[in-house]
Design a protein around this motif. Sequence first.
Motif, PDB file in Angstrom:
ATOM      1  N   MET A   1       0.795  -0.999   0.169  1.00 16.61           N
ATOM      2  CA  MET A   1       0.000  -0.046  -0.004  1.00 16.61           C
ATOM      3  C   MET A   1       0.806   1.402   0.044  1.00 16.61           C
ATOM      4  SD  MET A   1      -2.681   1.126   2.562  1.00 16.61           S
ATOM      5  CE  MET A   1      -3.351  -0.826   2.748  1.00 16.61           C
ATOM      6  N   ARG A   2       0.654   2.434  -0.985  1.00 20.60           N
ATOM      7  CA  ARG A   2       1.970   3.852  -0.957  1.00 20.60           C
ATOM      8  C   ARG A   2       0.942   4.442   0.072  1.00 20.60           C
ATOM      9  NH1 ARG A   2       2.461   3.624  -7.372  1.00 20.60           N
ATOM     10  NH2 ARG A   2       2.793   6.122  -6.242  1.00 20.60           N
ATOM     11  N   LEU A   3       1.645   5.551   0.280  1.00 25.65           N
ATOM     12  CA  LEU A   3       1.105   6.059   1.127  1.00 25.65           C
ATOM     13  C   LEU A   3       1.478   7.326   0.266  1.00 25.65           C
ATOM     14  CD1 LEU A   3       2.744   5.599   4.221  1.00 25.65           C
ATOM     15  CD2 LEU A   3       0.375   5.267   3.940  1.00 25.65           C
ATOM     16  N   CYS A   4       1.096   8.127   0.893  1.00 25.57           N
ATOM     17  CA  CYS A   4       0.519   9.807  -0.025  1.00 25.57           C
ATOM     18  C   CYS A   4       2.249  10.674   0.272  1.00 25.57           C
ATOM     19  CB  CYS A   4      -0.044  10.949   0.385  1.00 25.57           C
ATOM     20  SG  CYS A   4      -0.160  12.720  -0.843  1.00 25.57           S
ATOM     21  N   PRO A   5       2.770  10.924  -0.970  1.00 25.40           N
ATOM     22  CA  PRO A   5       4.152  11.307  -0.987  1.00 25.40           C
ATOM     23  C   PRO A   5       4.093  12.864  -0.248  1.00 25.40           C
ATOM     24  CG  PRO A   5       3.814  11.614  -3.410  1.00 25.40           C
ATOM     25  CD  PRO A   5       2.565  10.440  -2.298  1.00 25.40           C
ATOM     26  N   LYS A   6       3.017  13.759  -0.674  1.00 27.38           N
ATOM     27  CA  LYS A   6       2.596  14.425   0.171  1.00 27.38           C
ATOM     28  C   LYS A   6       2.468  14.634   1.216  1.00 27.38           C
ATOM     29  CE  LYS A   6      -0.018  17.058  -3.041  1.00 27.38           C
ATOM     30  NZ  LYS A   6      -1.565  17.968  -3.755  1.00 27.38           N
ATOM     31  N   CYS A   7       2.010  13.847   2.019  1.00 25.04           N
ATOM     32  CA  CYS A   7       2.533  13.594   3.213  1.00 25.04           C
ATOM     33  C   CYS A   7       3.635  13.066   4.202  1.00 25.04           C
ATOM     34  CB  CYS A   7       1.109  12.685   4.002  1.00 25.04           C
ATOM     35  SG  CYS A   7      -0.008  12.644   3.701  1.00 25.04           S
ATOM     36  N   SER A   8       4.583  13.681   5.220  1.00 25.82           N
ATOM     37  CA  SER A   8       5.525  13.480   5.916  1.00 25.82           C
ATOM     38  C   SER A   8       5.486  11.554   6.516  1.00 25.82           C
ATOM     39  CB  SER A   8       5.558  14.164   7.023  1.00 25.82           C
ATOM     40  OG  SER A   8       5.018  14.196   8.023  1.00 25.82           O
ATOM     41  N   ASN A   9       6.384  11.074   6.644  1.00 26.21           N
ATOM     42  CA  ASN A   9       6.780   9.757   6.704  1.00 26.21           C
ATOM     43  C   ASN A   9       7.241   9.738   7.651  1.00 26.21           C
ATOM     44  OD1 ASN A   9       5.709   9.020   3.825  1.00 26.21           O
ATOM     45  ND2 ASN A   9       7.566   8.803   3.008  1.00 26.21           N
ATOM     46  N   SER A  10       6.409   9.684   8.698  1.00 21.56           N
ATOM     47  CA  SER A  10       7.363  10.351  10.084  1.00 21.56           C
ATOM     48  C   SER A  10       7.406   8.766  10.543  1.00 21.56           C
ATOM     49  CB  SER A  10       6.333  10.435  11.480  1.00 21.56           C
ATOM     50  OG  SER A  10       6.341  10.367  12.547  1.00 21.56           O
ATOM     51  N   PRO A  11       8.109   8.325  11.454  1.00 24.40           N
ATOM     52  CA  PRO A  11       9.011   6.941  11.759  1.00 24.40           C
ATOM     53  C   PRO A  11       7.727   6.974  13.025  1.00 24.40           C
ATOM     54  CG  PRO A  11      10.769   8.087  12.559  1.00 24.40           C
ATOM     55  CD  PRO A  11       9.518   9.061  11.815  1.00 24.40           C
ATOM     56  N   TRP A  12       7.286   7.126  13.786  1.00 26.97           N
ATOM     57  CA  TRP A  12       6.806   7.176  14.992  1.00 26.97           C
ATOM     58  C   TRP A  12       5.044   6.283  15.338  1.00 26.97           C
ATOM     59  CZ3 TRP A  12       9.350   7.927  19.159  1.00 26.97           C
ATOM     60  CH2 TRP A  12       9.878   8.945  18.941  1.00 26.97           C
ATOM     61  N   PRO A  13       4.734   6.111  14.367  1.00 25.64           N
ATOM     62  CA  PRO A  13       4.088   5.149  14.611  1.00 25.64           C
ATOM     63  C   PRO A  13       4.010   3.727  14.425  1.00 25.64           C
ATOM     64  CG  PRO A  13       2.566   6.703  12.859  1.00 25.64           C
ATOM     65  CD  PRO A  13       4.123   6.955  12.717  1.00 25.64           C
ATOM     66  N   PHE A  14       4.730   3.679  13.872  1.00 26.74           N
ATOM     67  CA  PHE A  14       6.111   2.564  12.872  1.00 26.74           C
ATOM     68  C   PHE A  14       6.718   2.572  14.705  1.00 26.74           C
ATOM     69  CE2 PHE A  14       4.657   4.013   8.689  1.00 26.74           C
ATOM     70  CZ  PHE A  14       4.390   3.067   8.482  1.00 26.74           C
ATOM     71  N   ALA A  15       7.660   2.732  15.006  1.00 28.69           N
ATOM     72  CA  ALA A  15       7.967   2.700  16.421  1.00 28.69           C
ATOM     73  C   ALA A  15       7.564   2.289  17.257  1.00 28.69           C
ATOM     74  CB  ALA A  15       8.788   3.700  17.295  1.00 28.69           C
ATOM     75  N   MET A  16       5.932   2.536  18.013  1.00 23.22           N
ATOM     76  CA  MET A  16       5.178   2.217  18.200  1.00 23.22           C
ATOM     77  C   MET A  16       4.288   1.088  17.859  1.00 23.22           C
ATOM     78  SD  MET A  16       3.534   3.742  20.994  1.00 23.22           S
ATOM     79  CE  MET A  16       2.152   4.446  22.350  1.00 23.22           C
ATOM     80  N   VAL A  17       4.446   1.141  17.257  1.00 21.14           N
ATOM     81  CA  VAL A  17       3.622  -0.942  16.101  1.00 21.14           C
ATOM     82  C   VAL A  17       4.907  -1.544  17.795  1.00 21.14           C
ATOM     83  CG1 VAL A  17       4.138  -2.582  14.152  1.00 21.14           C
ATOM     84  CG2 VAL A  17       2.658  -0.290  14.527  1.00 21.14           C
ATOM     85  N   ALA A  18       6.483  -0.825  16.821  1.00 21.79           N
ATOM     86  CA  ALA A  18       7.571  -2.211  18.046  1.00 21.79           C
ATOM     87  C   ALA A  18       7.485  -2.357  18.963  1.00 21.79           C
ATOM     88  CB  ALA A  18       8.440  -1.664  16.894  1.00 21.79           C
ATOM     89  N   LEU A  19       7.272  -1.227  19.729  1.00 25.46           N
ATOM     90  CA  LEU A  19       7.282  -1.194  21.128  1.00 25.46           C
ATOM     91  C   LEU A  19       5.701  -2.120  22.172  1.00 25.46           C
ATOM     92  CD1 LEU A  19       8.119  -0.194  23.801  1.00 25.46           C
ATOM     93  CD2 LEU A  19       6.141   2.075  23.835  1.00 25.46           C
ATOM     94  N   LEU A  20       4.687  -1.702  21.338  1.00 24.06           N
ATOM     95  CA  LEU A  20       3.379  -2.967  21.373  1.00 24.06           C
ATOM     96  C   LEU A  20       3.873  -4.269  21.141  1.00 24.06           C
ATOM     97  CD1 LEU A  20       0.379  -0.361  20.573  1.00 24.06           C
ATOM     98  CD2 LEU A  20       1.297  -0.687  22.494  1.00 24.06           C
ATOM     99  N   ALA A  21       4.812  -4.286  19.826  1.00 20.31           N
ATOM    100  CA  ALA A  21       4.211  -6.141  20.027  1.00 20.31           C
ATOM    101  C   ALA A  21       5.733  -6.599  20.696  1.00 20.31           C
ATOM    102  CB  ALA A  21       5.186  -5.935  18.199  1.00 20.31           C
ATOM    103  N   SER A  22       6.796  -5.403  20.968  1.00 21.46           N
ATOM    104  CA  SER A  22       7.866  -6.359  22.426  1.00 21.46           C
ATOM    105  C   SER A  22       6.870  -6.456  22.893  1.00 21.46           C
ATOM    106  CB  SER A  22       9.132  -5.359  21.747  1.00 21.46           C
ATOM    107  OG  SER A  22       9.475  -5.126  20.720  1.00 21.46           O
ATOM    108  N   ILE A  23       6.374  -5.561  24.000  1.00 22.47           N
ATOM    109  CA  ILE A  23       5.624  -5.788  24.576  1.00 22.47           C
ATOM    110  C   ILE A  23       4.244  -6.551  24.978  1.00 22.47           C
ATOM    111  CG2 ILE A  23       3.932  -4.412  26.423  1.00 22.47           C
ATOM    112  CD1 ILE A  23       4.706  -1.448  26.023  1.00 22.47           C
ATOM    113  N   ILE A  24       4.360  -7.339  23.797  1.00 23.21           N
ATOM    114  CA  ILE A  24       2.982  -8.032  23.882  1.00 23.21           C
ATOM    115  C   ILE A  24       4.073  -9.035  23.035  1.00 23.21           C
ATOM    116  CG2 ILE A  24       1.542  -9.760  22.627  1.00 23.21           C
ATOM    117  CD1 ILE A  24       0.170  -5.972  21.670  1.00 23.21           C
TER     118      ILE A  24
END
Length: 82
Positions: A1-24
Amino acid sequence: MRLCPKCSNSPWPFAMVALLASIITFLTWLILSYTQTPELTRVISSAAVFVGVSFSLSQYVLICLRRHCPHRHEGSNCHSAH
């Protein structure tokens, strides 16, 4: 799935995914250690939980980022016309 090229590609949502997956995964490891399962089973099960949770949450984050894109109504550059 491609994201909009105009939007900033912040790594924070994916860092949160990694954190939650690590805790679980850590909780899974603790529960399996408490039940005295063999170490190989703990490692394989914990790895499977990490991969499954990471994949599921990543897909959810990508869908949400695409759905809430502020540029989606500005033309066909961002998303398809669905």
